[in-house]
Scaffold this active site. Sequence first.
Site, PDB file in Angstrom:
ATOM      1  N   ASP A 120       0.738 -11.903  -1.759  1.00  0.00           N
ATOM      2  CA  ASP A 120       1.532 -10.978  -1.343  1.00  0.00           C
ATOM      3  C   ASP A 120       2.921 -11.578  -1.296  1.00  0.00           C
ATOM      4  OD1 ASP A 120      -0.269  -9.128  -1.270  1.00  0.00           O
ATOM      5  OD2 ASP A 120      -0.381  -8.804   0.754  1.00  0.00           O
ATOM      6  N   ASN A 143       3.982  -5.677  11.331  1.00  0.00           N
ATOM      7  CA  ASN A 143       4.208  -4.695  11.978  1.00  0.00           C
ATOM      8  C   ASN A 143       2.735  -4.332  12.787  1.00  0.00           C
ATOM      9  OD1 ASN A 143       5.121  -1.712  13.049  1.00  0.00           O
ATOM     10  ND2 ASN A 143       3.409  -1.082  11.605  1.00  0.00           N
ATOM     11  N   SER A 163       0.305  -6.280  13.066  1.00  0.00           N
ATOM     12  CA  SER A 163       0.006  -7.477  13.696  1.00  0.00           C
ATOM     13  C   SER A 163       0.537  -7.391  15.144  1.00  0.00           C
ATOM     14  CB  SER A 163       0.356  -8.445  13.321  1.00  0.00           C
ATOM     15  OG  SER A 163      -0.472  -9.076  12.168  1.00  0.00           O
TER      16      SER A 163
END
Length: 259
Positions: free
Chosen positions: A48, A162, A164
Amino acid sequence: MASSKRYDKIAFVASASAEAQTALEQLTAMYGNHSAADADVVVALGGDGLMLQTLHANMRSGKPIYGMHRGTVGFLMNEYSTHDLRTRLAASRESLINPLLMRATDIHGAVHLHHAINEVALFRQTYQVAKLRILIDEHERMPELMADGILVATPAGSTAYNLSAQGPILPINAALLALTPISAFRPRRWRGALLPNSAFVVIEVIEGEKRPVAAVADHDEVRDVRRVEVLSDKTIAMRMLFDPGHSLEERILREQFGY
């Protein structure tokens, strides 16, 4: 949105990992490797992190981006295979992503502009808790938040930092942004807010000399900020390609059910 275009010219980019570099050699030998400027599509090989870098690098190009997982985290990536890549690309589905635009003003008055695909986050720089004032569309919504920080996340980024921070997962096509505190101290029970993606978010730093705060748009950091403005930049629409049945919409839906 289904993709119906032919992708004859492919530009490959890869992370520095041995796995990604091996994949780059294999795919280049099979399909060639064009420059991003000349290619019909950019294929990113990695995780990612590389996908975010590739999206940033091609943000204004209009080129579709297709990722294949050769890294550690691959939420934004498709499964890796060397077989019949052009057919996979032609059958892929397209998701359009609008980035956030961050305008951060530091304590010296300098203005810093950066885009974010996942989130814009503010963090305390020292052991002192941050004190923040929150305005939405020029109306004060919270006069003082005491926390480690706060973030504004896009639907594409809602499953990253967000999540997490206990923020909500947003469907990819939802016209929403998540405003999520990071370890809020006061008000202790505040869990954040869902905002329309037309919202103009302003976060002002209170007592910045005593409680310095940094602002980060994905990987671009500004230290010692006093004011941060965030909005969804509708002038940019990035095109991400996903295999059928593995679209970003489907991945986000699955994440909400824990698998």
